[in-house]
Design a protein around this motif. Structure first.
Motif, PDB file in Angstrom:
ATOM      1  N   GLU A  49       0.828  -1.195   0.000  1.00 20.75           N
ATOM      2  CA  GLU A  49       0.000   0.000   0.000  1.00 20.75           C
ATOM      3  C   GLU A  49       0.871   1.257   0.000  1.00 20.75           C
ATOM      4  N   PHE A  50       0.533   2.169  -0.861  1.00 16.91           N
ATOM      5  CA  PHE A  50       1.280   3.428  -0.921  1.00 16.91           C
ATOM      6  C   PHE A  50       0.919   4.306   0.277  1.00 16.91           C
ATOM      7  N   VAL A  51       1.917   4.847   0.922  1.00 17.85           N
ATOM      8  CA  VAL A  51       1.695   5.725   2.068  1.00 17.85           C
ATOM      9  C   VAL A  51       2.414   7.045   1.816  1.00 17.85           C
ATOM     10  N   ASP A  52       1.663   8.121   1.806  1.00 16.03           N
ATOM     11  CA  ASP A  52       2.238   9.448   1.621  1.00 16.03           C
ATOM     12  C   ASP A  52       2.640  10.006   2.983  1.00 16.03           C
ATOM     13  N   LYS A  53       3.954  10.133   3.209  1.00 15.91           N
ATOM     14  CA  LYS A  53       4.449  10.585   4.505  1.00 15.91           C
ATOM     15  C   LYS A  53       4.778  12.071   4.522  1.00 15.91           C
ATOM     16  N   LYS A  54       4.263  12.811   3.548  1.00 17.04           N
ATOM     17  CA  LYS A  54       4.552  14.235   3.480  1.00 17.04           C
ATOM     18  C   LYS A  54       4.081  14.963   4.738  1.00 17.04           C
ATOM     19  N   VAL A  55       2.897  14.591   5.233  1.00 18.85           N
ATOM     20  CA  VAL A  55       2.364  15.250   6.421  1.00 18.85           C
ATOM     21  C   VAL A  55       3.285  15.023   7.611  1.00 18.85           C
ATOM     22  N   ALA A  56       3.759  13.780   7.773  1.00 15.32           N
ATOM     23  CA  ALA A  56       4.667  13.474   8.878  1.00 15.32           C
ATOM     24  C   ALA A  56       5.994  14.189   8.704  1.00 15.32           C
ATOM     25  N   ARG A  57       6.443  14.267   7.465  1.00 13.80           N
ATOM     26  CA  ARG A  57       7.730  14.925   7.183  1.00 13.80           C
ATOM     27  C   ARG A  57       7.656  16.421   7.486  1.00 13.80           C
ATOM     28  N   ASP A  58       6.484  16.997   7.266  1.00 15.17           N
ATOM     29  CA  ASP A  58       6.315  18.433   7.470  1.00 15.17           C
ATOM     30  C   ASP A  58       5.872  18.795   8.883  1.00 15.17           C
ATOM     31  N   THR A  59       5.681  17.811   9.740  1.00 15.17           N
ATOM     32  CA  THR A  59       5.242  18.059  11.116  1.00 15.17           C
ATOM     33  C   THR A  59       6.417  17.904  12.067  1.00 15.17           C
ATOM     34  N   THR A  60       6.671  18.923  12.870  1.00 16.88           N
ATOM     35  CA  THR A  60       7.776  18.852  13.827  1.00 16.88           C
ATOM     36  C   THR A  60       7.313  18.184  15.118  1.00 16.88           C
ATOM     37  N   VAL A  61       8.275  17.785  15.925  1.00 16.06           N
ATOM     38  CA  VAL A  61       7.973  17.183  17.224  1.00 16.06           C
ATOM     39  C   VAL A  61       7.170  18.160  18.083  1.00 16.06           C
ATOM     40  N   ALA A  62       7.576  19.427  18.069  1.00 17.10           N
ATOM     41  CA  ALA A  62       6.870  20.434  18.857  1.00 17.10           C
ATOM     42  C   ALA A  62       5.425  20.588  18.388  1.00 17.10           C
ATOM     43  N   ILE A  99       8.092  20.285  23.739  1.00 16.04           N
ATOM     44  CA  ILE A  99       7.777  21.444  22.907  1.00 16.04           C
ATOM     45  C   ILE A  99       8.888  22.489  22.996  1.00 16.04           C
ATOM     46  N   ALA A 100       9.495  22.587  24.177  1.00 16.99           N
ATOM     47  CA  ALA A 100      10.531  23.607  24.394  1.00 16.99           C
ATOM     48  C   ALA A 100      11.945  23.076  24.214  1.00 16.99           C
ATOM     49  N   HIS A 101      12.097  21.784  23.889  1.00 17.24           N
ATOM     50  CA  HIS A 101      13.442  21.215  23.801  1.00 17.24           C
ATOM     51  C   HIS A 101      14.244  21.928  22.717  1.00 17.24           C
ATOM     52  N   GLU A 102      15.430  22.398  23.073  1.00 13.49           N
ATOM     53  CA  GLU A 102      16.208  23.261  22.182  1.00 13.49           C
ATOM     54  C   GLU A 102      16.703  22.558  20.932  1.00 13.49           C
ATOM     55  N   ILE A 104      15.511  18.818  19.475  1.00 15.81           N
ATOM     56  CA  ILE A 104      14.614  18.026  18.632  1.00 15.81           C
ATOM     57  C   ILE A 104      13.222  18.613  18.486  1.00 15.81           C
ATOM     58  N   ALA A 105      12.892  19.672  19.203  1.00 12.89           N
ATOM     59  CA  ALA A 105      11.563  20.279  19.061  1.00 12.89           C
ATOM     60  C   ALA A 105      11.294  20.677  17.614  1.00 12.89           C
ATOM     61  N   GLY A 106      12.325  21.107  16.909  1.00 14.59           N
ATOM     62  CA  GLY A 106      12.160  21.543  15.528  1.00 14.59           C
ATOM     63  C   GLY A 106      12.398  20.466  14.497  1.00 14.59           C
ATOM     64  N   TRP A 107      12.654  19.235  14.948  1.00  9.58           N
ATOM     65  CA  TRP A 107      12.890  18.145  14.008  1.00  9.58           C
ATOM     66  C   TRP A 107      11.581  17.599  13.466  1.00  9.58           C
ATOM     67  N   SER A 108      11.632  17.043  12.270  1.00  8.27           N
ATOM     68  CA  SER A 108      10.489  16.336  11.709  1.00  8.27           C
ATOM     69  C   SER A 108      10.223  15.077  12.525  1.00  8.27           C
ATOM     70  N   LEU A 109       8.961  14.660  12.562  1.00 12.22           N
ATOM     71  CA  LEU A 109       8.627  13.419  13.265  1.00 12.22           C
ATOM     72  C   LEU A 109       9.405  12.227  12.714  1.00 12.22           C
ATOM     73  N   LEU A 110       9.738  12.296  11.434  1.00 17.38           N
ATOM     74  CA  LEU A 110      10.452  11.184  10.803  1.00 17.38           C
ATOM     75  C   LEU A 110      11.935  11.177  11.137  1.00 17.38           C
ATOM     76  N   SER A 111      12.445  12.265  11.678  1.00 18.45           N
ATOM     77  CA  SER A 111      13.893  12.392  11.892  1.00 18.45           C
ATOM     78  C   SER A 111      14.370  11.831  13.223  1.00 18.45           C
ATOM     79  N   ILE A 120      19.794  12.197  24.687  1.00 15.33           N
ATOM     80  CA  ILE A 120      19.030  13.111  25.538  1.00 15.33           C
ATOM     81  C   ILE A 120      18.854  12.520  26.930  1.00 15.33           C
ATOM     82  N   VAL A 121      18.605  11.222  27.001  1.00 14.07           N
ATOM     83  CA  VAL A 121      18.458  10.543  28.296  1.00 14.07           C
ATOM     84  C   VAL A 121      19.744  10.673  29.104  1.00 14.07           C
TER      85      VAL A 121
END
Length: 350
Positions: A49-62, A99-102, A104-111, A120-121
């Motif tokens: 099945e084809f899965v378009d991950k553009k939404v996940a790629r464009d969504t940050t962790v924050a 949300i405030a993490h300096e 990975i907050a700005g990373w894509s969910l896929l990253s 981080i731990v």
């Protein structure tokens, strides 16, 4: 007409598919919608099945954490969040951390990968109890699960087995002298010429990985009467001064540019703390048993307790915040020397 799609009239496109021997039909208003449904169904049948991950790629962790925060603690008319339960209130406080993490907050969910969370731990274990860190990782895991269900987009949940810290005794990996020599020799052969000095500085100063990666030459005072580093911004938000040993000074001198620097020129030619971890793993994986970059800081703090007469508060000031629980991990290193401070008693004889 596309295979499997029949035009039945104006704005009527019927798809006919045979699934597991059963004829399945579906009607759509546009040919594009009919084709999309047909392709998805065929993909499910063959497991491709084809899965378009553009939404996940464009969504940050924050952004994902903020989305989930809005679900469990929506903003009321007064502009304040209103958690739907006590459980939601506890979750909200953990979400705000991510949300405030300096970094990975700005990373894509896929990253975000498990090894990123492991680093981080390691940093969080300097100040927080393992159970608190587990709570933070658990809520991040929930965000990944809920987000992919809501948006029907599969993404890898990076909070896998081995990422959460053990709830028992804290990590206590020490570095033997012979092991340190071998580590420095391996670093000397690395493709990153800055790695060996970075290791020496970490062991000598106890500076954190992020502090080293962001260090600029205007903060390094090698020519002062008492050479030191001034960190104007640290993990706990406070500034601190890190005195430098002769060995650390030599390491900095080996890195110092031939011409004087102007402005905020970085000491290490790297962009993020992850670059330090990646370079370190390249020389330790498969060679040094279970050794992490954070163990260098632990070794530095241990040596300050073992080999100096600095007071606990002075060591705290040098290496940054250490909570009472973390401090107790090191004070035992001085126990063997306490005997010299005991009164010399002689048993009385009758």
């Amino acid at each position: 007409m596309a295979s499997g799609i029949e035009k039945r009239g104006p704005a009527q496109y019927r798809v006919r598919l045979r699934i597991n021997g059963k004829l399945v039909t579906q009607t759509f208003e546009t040919e594009a919608a009919a084709r999309e449904w047909r392709d998805v169904q065929k993909g499910k049948i063959v497991g491709d099945e084809f899965v378009d991950k553009k939404v996940a790629r464009d969504t940050t962790v924050a952004e994902a954490c903020g989305w989930y925060l809005d679900r469990i603690a929506p903003v009321g008319k007064d502009g304040k969040r209103e958690p739907i339960s006590q459980w939601a209130k506890n979750q909200a406080s953990q979400l705000k951390f991510w949300i405030a993490h300096e970094e990975i907050a700005g990373w894509s969910l896929l990253s975000v990968k498990p090894w990123d969370l492991t680093q981080i731990v390691d940093e969080l274990l300097e100040e927080l109890a393992p159970q608190t860190i587990v709570h933070r990782l658990n809520v991040l895991s929930v965000v990944y699960k809920q987000w992919q269900m809501a948006f029907r987009t599969p993404v890898m949940n990076p909070v896998i087995e081995g990422v959460r810290p053990a709830l028992g005794k804290g990590r206590d990996r020490r570095i033997l002298e012979i092991e340190e020599d071998a580590l420095l020799k391996a670093a000397e052969g690395s493709s990153r010429p800055w790695l060996q000095p970075a290791i020496i500085i970490a062991i000598e100063s106890g500076m954190r990985q992020a502090e080293l990666s962001g260090l600029t030459w205007d903060r390094v005072r090698l020519d002062d009467e008492y050479p030191h580093i001034f960190l104007d911004k640290t993990k706990n938000g406070r500034s601190r001064t890190v005195p430098l040993s002769e060995r650390a000074i030599e390491a900095f001198v080996s890195l110092r540019p031939a011409t004087p620097t102007v402005g905020k020129v970085k000491v290490f030619p790297i962009e993020t703390p992850r670059a330090v971890g990646h370079a370190f793993r390249d020389i330790v994986d498969g060679v040094f048993d279970n050794l992490r970059w954070h163990d260098l800081r632990h070794e530095a703090i241990s040596r300050l307790f073992e080999f100096t007469d600095l007071r606990d508060q002075e060591i705290q000031a040098i290496v940054g915040h250490l909570g009472a629980e973390m401090l107790s991990r090191y004070t035992h290193l001085r126990s063997a020397r306490l005997g010299a401070r005991l009164p010399k008693l002689r048993a009385s004889r009758s």
